[in-house]
Design a protein around this motif. Structure first.
Motif, PDB file in Angstrom:
ATOM      1  N   LEU A  90      24.987 -26.578  18.977  1.00  0.00           N
ATOM      2  CA  LEU A  90      25.618 -25.860  17.869  1.00  0.00           C
ATOM      3  C   LEU A  90      24.729 -25.868  16.630  1.00  0.00           C
ATOM      4  O   LEU A  90      24.657 -24.870  15.895  1.00  0.00           O
ATOM      5  N   GLU A  91      24.029 -26.977  16.406  1.00  0.00           N
ATOM      6  CA  GLU A  91      23.121 -27.031  15.266  1.00  0.00           C
ATOM      7  C   GLU A  91      21.952 -26.073  15.454  1.00  0.00           C
ATOM      8  O   GLU A  91      21.530 -25.392  14.507  1.00  0.00           O
ATOM      9  N   VAL A  92      21.411 -25.993  16.664  1.00  0.00           N
ATOM     10  CA  VAL A  92      20.303 -25.067  16.934  1.00  0.00           C
ATOM     11  C   VAL A  92      20.754 -23.631  16.694  1.00  0.00           C
ATOM     12  O   VAL A  92      20.048 -22.832  16.057  1.00  0.00           O
ATOM     13  N   VAL A  93      21.934 -23.287  17.176  1.00  0.00           N
ATOM     14  CA  VAL A  93      22.442 -21.932  16.973  1.00  0.00           C
ATOM     15  C   VAL A  93      22.691 -21.663  15.499  1.00  0.00           C
ATOM     16  O   VAL A  93      22.423 -20.554  15.001  1.00  0.00           O
ATOM     17  N   SER A  94      23.196 -22.661  14.776  1.00  0.00           N
ATOM     18  CA  SER A  94      23.478 -22.453  13.352  1.00  0.00           C
ATOM     19  C   SER A  94      22.226 -22.051  12.585  1.00  0.00           C
ATOM     20  O   SER A  94      22.297 -21.244  11.648  1.00  0.00           O
ATOM     21  N   THR A  99      20.444 -16.259   7.159  1.00  0.00           N
ATOM     22  CA  THR A  99      19.782 -15.003   6.785  1.00  0.00           C
ATOM     23  C   THR A  99      18.644 -15.309   5.831  1.00  0.00           C
ATOM     24  O   THR A  99      18.897 -15.695   4.680  1.00  0.00           O
ATOM     25  N   PRO A 100      17.339 -15.130   6.245  1.00  0.00           N
ATOM     26  CA  PRO A 100      16.912 -14.882   7.621  1.00  0.00           C
ATOM     27  C   PRO A 100      17.058 -16.142   8.479  1.00  0.00           C
ATOM     28  O   PRO A 100      17.359 -17.186   7.910  1.00  0.00           O
ATOM     29  N   PRO A 101      16.873 -16.042   9.810  1.00  0.00           N
ATOM     30  CA  PRO A 101      16.333 -14.929  10.591  1.00  0.00           C
ATOM     31  C   PRO A 101      17.303 -13.780  10.855  1.00  0.00           C
ATOM     32  O   PRO A 101      16.859 -12.702  11.230  1.00  0.00           O
ATOM     33  N   MET A 102      18.611 -13.970  10.695  1.00  0.00           N
ATOM     34  CA  MET A 102      19.524 -12.852  10.900  1.00  0.00           C
ATOM     35  C   MET A 102      19.336 -11.834   9.785  1.00  0.00           C
ATOM     36  O   MET A 102      19.138 -12.198   8.616  1.00  0.00           O
ATOM     37  N   PRO A 103      19.404 -10.550  10.108  1.00  0.00           N
ATOM     38  CA  PRO A 103      19.308  -9.533   9.058  1.00  0.00           C
ATOM     39  C   PRO A 103      20.569  -9.527   8.207  1.00  0.00           C
ATOM     40  O   PRO A 103      21.623 -10.007   8.617  1.00  0.00           O
ATOM     41  N   LEU A 127      29.416 -28.467  14.885  1.00  0.00           N
ATOM     42  CA  LEU A 127      30.382 -27.419  14.585  1.00  0.00           C
ATOM     43  C   LEU A 127      30.460 -27.176  13.081  1.00  0.00           C
ATOM     44  O   LEU A 127      30.573 -26.024  12.635  1.00  0.00           O
ATOM     45  N   ARG A 128      30.393 -28.234  12.288  1.00  0.00           N
ATOM     46  CA  ARG A 128      30.399 -28.065  10.827  1.00  0.00           C
ATOM     47  C   ARG A 128      29.183 -27.260  10.371  1.00  0.00           C
ATOM     48  O   ARG A 128      29.292 -26.398   9.482  1.00  0.00           O
ATOM     49  N   ALA A 129      28.029 -27.534  10.973  1.00  0.00           N
ATOM     50  CA  ALA A 129      26.821 -26.786  10.620  1.00  0.00           C
ATOM     51  C   ALA A 129      26.980 -25.307  10.959  1.00  0.00           C
ATOM     52  O   ALA A 129      26.578 -24.430  10.191  1.00  0.00           O
ATOM     53  N   LEU A 130      27.595 -25.033  12.112  1.00  0.00           N
ATOM     54  CA  LEU A 130      27.820 -23.652  12.511  1.00  0.00           C
ATOM     55  C   LEU A 130      28.788 -22.956  11.558  1.00  0.00           C
ATOM     56  O   LEU A 130      28.545 -21.826  11.111  1.00  0.00           O
ATOM     57  N   ASP A 131      29.881 -23.635  11.233  1.00  0.00           N
ATOM     58  CA  ASP A 131      30.892 -23.049  10.359  1.00  0.00           C
ATOM     59  C   ASP A 131      30.382 -22.848   8.938  1.00  0.00           C
ATOM     60  O   ASP A 131      30.945 -22.046   8.184  1.00  0.00           O
ATOM     61  N   ALA A 132      29.338 -23.577   8.560  1.00  0.00           N
ATOM     62  CA  ALA A 132      28.808 -23.478   7.201  1.00  0.00           C
ATOM     63  C   ALA A 132      27.938 -22.247   6.997  1.00  0.00           C
ATOM     64  O   ALA A 132      27.595 -21.915   5.853  1.00  0.00           O
ATOM     65  N   THR A 133      27.569 -21.558   8.069  1.00  0.00           N
ATOM     66  CA  THR A 133      26.739 -20.365   7.942  1.00  0.00           C
ATOM     67  C   THR A 133      27.624 -19.135   7.839  1.00  0.00           C
ATOM     68  O   THR A 133      28.664 -19.046   8.513  1.00  0.00           O
ATOM     69  N   PRO A 134      27.257 -18.153   7.005  1.00  0.00           N
ATOM     70  CA  PRO A 134      28.065 -16.939   6.896  1.00  0.00           C
ATOM     71  C   PRO A 134      28.263 -16.222   8.229  1.00  0.00           C
ATOM     72  O   PRO A 134      29.374 -15.793   8.553  1.00  0.00           O
ATOM     73  N   TRP A 135      27.204 -16.116   9.012  1.00  0.00           N
ATOM     74  CA  TRP A 135      27.330 -15.426  10.300  1.00  0.00           C
ATOM     75  C   TRP A 135      28.093 -16.268  11.306  1.00  0.00           C
ATOM     76  O   TRP A 135      28.749 -15.733  12.199  1.00  0.00           O
ATOM     77  N   GLY A 136      28.009 -17.589  11.185  1.00  0.00           N
ATOM     78  CA  GLY A 136      28.796 -18.443  12.061  1.00  0.00           C
ATOM     79  C   GLY A 136      30.279 -18.262  11.825  1.00  0.00           C
ATOM     80  O   GLY A 136      31.083 -18.233  12.766  1.00  0.00           O
ATOM     81  N   LYS A 137      30.674 -18.118  10.567  1.00  0.00           N
ATOM     82  CA  LYS A 137      32.081 -17.902  10.246  1.00  0.00           C
ATOM     83  C   LYS A 137      32.579 -16.572  10.794  1.00  0.00           C
ATOM     84  O   LYS A 137      33.732 -16.445  11.225  1.00  0.00           O
ATOM     85  N   LYS A 138      31.710 -15.551  10.741  1.00  0.00           N
ATOM     86  CA  LYS A 138      32.122 -14.210  11.156  1.00  0.00           C
ATOM     87  C   LYS A 138      32.045 -13.994  12.657  1.00  0.00           C
ATOM     88  O   LYS A 138      32.552 -12.988  13.169  1.00  0.00           O
ATOM     89  N   ALA A 139      31.401 -14.904  13.370  1.00  0.00           N
ATOM     90  CA  ALA A 139      31.111 -14.677  14.783  1.00  0.00           C
ATOM     91  C   ALA A 139      32.380 -14.502  15.616  1.00  0.00           C
ATOM     92  O   ALA A 139      33.398 -15.161  15.383  1.00  0.00           O
ATOM     93  N   VAL A 140      32.302 -13.616  16.600  1.00  0.00           N
ATOM     94  CA  VAL A 140      33.306 -13.530  17.651  1.00  0.00           C
ATOM     95  C   VAL A 140      33.024 -14.681  18.615  1.00  0.00           C
ATOM     96  O   VAL A 140      31.922 -14.794  19.151  1.00  0.00           O
TER      97      VAL A 140
END
Length: 220
Positions: A90-94, A99-103, A127-140
């Motif tokens: 989850l940390e690697v994905v976060s 942004t970046p690398p996400m546009p 999971l906290r690291a993932l939830d802390a990213t804007p794109w992580g929060k928006k993810a399906v």
């Protein structure tokens, strides 16, 4: 309208408990789902579907590191090895959902988590690291529990929505159905061009879990 990327990331449990039939069926199910993902992508020309795979066992590793357009994607079988370090995954994905690398302009990413066991590291910090990213929060987010030993509580927290439940895959047929649904319904949901912060998850699967008859597949 210019194509906007949809980043689809598989997070696959490749710990030793997945060895044998489970890992074989997982590889088969994802390989067979790729053409259906292409079909969904072609039905949504405003979205560019990009696929990646992260495996986690004793460590988290990119199996497909760079985002690959679905039309160019070829599945490469994953192998089992070691523990169940979900937190690291989850940390690697976060880090990839910054942004970046996400546009800045993209459609919601899709995170599809598949596991058959219990995390062996600090998954809550991941999971906290993932939830802390804007794109992580928006993810399906979708989660598939393979077999009776999967920690459904962990998968539930990953989903982050009390109205959603992990998909149960207690046999090869159920796993194939769950992978197929995760691959297509999640992409359709992510491909919607307009979404509010509260509309970031997918609905429950539109199929009933398969009923296992005596001559059906073995139960895991």
């Amino acid at each position: 309208m210019a194509n906007r990327p949809v980043h689809f990331i598989w997070l696959l449990d490749c710990s030793y408990s997945m060895q044998g039939e489970k890992i074989g069926q997982l590889n088969y199910a994802i390989r067979e789902a790729v053409p259906e993902m292409r079909s969904v992508a072609h039905d949504n020309p405003a979205a560019q579907l990009l696929l990646r795979t992260l495996t986690f066992s004793t460590e988290a590793r990119w199996h497909h590191k760079d985002p690959v357009p679905v039309d160019d994607f070829t599945w490469q079988d994953v192998q089992v090895d070691g523990m169940t370090n979900l937190g690291e995954a989850l940390e690697v994905v976060s880090r990839e959902l910054q942004t970046p690398p996400m546009p800045q302009r993209a459609l919601k990413p899709v995170l599809a988590l598949v596991s058959d066991g219990v995390p062996t590291d600090d998954w809550k910090s991941g999971l906290r690291a993932l939830d802390a990213t804007p794109w992580g929060k928006k993810a399906v987010r979708v989660a598939i529990a393979i077999g009776a030993d999967a920690d459904r509580g962990v998968l539930q927290e990953f989903l982050g929505n009390p109205e959603l439940q992990p998909l149960d895959a207690n046999s090869p047929k159920q796993l194939a159905a769950a992978i197929r649904w995760a691959s297509t319904a999640a992409v359709k949901a992510a491909s919607q061009p307009v979404a509010s912060p509260t509309d970031t998850t997918v609905k429950q699967p539109p199929y009933a879990p398969p009923q296992l008859d005596d001559d059906d597949d073995d139960v895991w």
